[in-house]
Design an enzyme around this catalytic site. Sequence first.
Site, short mmCIF file in Angstrom:
data_model
loop_
_atom_site.label_atom_id
_atom_site.label_comp_id
_atom_site.label_asym_id
_atom_site.label_seq_id
_atom_site.Cartn_x
_atom_site.Cartn_y
_atom_site.Cartn_z
N GLY A 166 0.83 -1.20 0.00
CA GLY A 166 0.00 0.00 0.00
C GLY A 166 0.85 1.24 0.00
O GLY A 166 2.07 1.17 -0.19
N ASN A 167 0.23 2.38 0.19
CA ASN A 167 0.97 3.64 0.25
C ASN A 167 0.34 4.56 1.29
O ASN A 167 -0.69 4.25 1.86
CB ASN A 167 1.05 4.28 -1.14
N ARG A 168 0.98 5.69 1.51
CA ARG A 168 0.61 6.57 2.61
C ARG A 168 -0.47 7.59 2.27
O ARG A 168 -0.72 8.51 3.05
CB ARG A 168 1.83 7.32 3.13
#
Length: 228
Positions: free
Chosen positions: A29-31
């Site tokens: 995932g990412n932020r």
Amino acid sequence: ALPRDLDGRRVVISAGGTREPLDPVRYLGNRSSGRQGYALARVAAHRGAEVTLVAGHTAELVTPAGVRLIRTGTAEEMRSVMLAEADGADAVVMAAAVADFKVAEQAGHKIKKSDAEPDPVRLAKNPDILAELVESRAAGELSASLIAGFAAETGDPSSSPLEYGRAKLARKGCELLVVNAVGDGRAFEVEDNAGWLLGDDGTEATIPHGSKSLLASTLWDAVKRRLG
Ligand code: C5P
């Protein structure tokens, strides 16, 4: 009070980050918090637009009143929802952080730990949704009056974020691109945003440092001008 100057307009906005499963319990995932996309949705709805918000994973955010929310998981899911929803829209804004890669072979069961060295994870390319929206429109498969994207750029010694932004606008083929300068705590997981708004008609405006709602208003002003 905001003018209801987007009355009768239908807009579709993507927000948040996609998640790419490794196995049934893990993902890449990412932020992305989704805050910029949600601000775009909230401001557009305030200004009278009919808003569809296509959200990947986000922080805990309040769905703006009157906004139709569609949740998606992977980039592939977001892609199919966006292609369907964008058709007939006045404006489509890709504010989501779409994972560029997915896991090439997802395990059907939870990957077990053992004493052996773990297998490396092989990645495969995800579709570029923004570029695909533009291509589908060019192929006559969907109609959307205006397509906009975001670009988070750090720049490097040889090129500024703005120069990278100009090149990206041309490469993606969309009408508008918001370029955010990132690094030094800017843009991701923060409340404020700043940058430039580039148009394929050669227009360039500075977006002063301010809230994500302010940036949203600036973008909708430009969209309104372009829609005429
Ligand atoms: O190429 P880059 O990721 O910097 O482009 C950012 C823009 O492209 C954003 O508008 C983002 O939502 C969109 N994008 C996309 N699909 C991808 C990667 C980015 O639609 N796979």
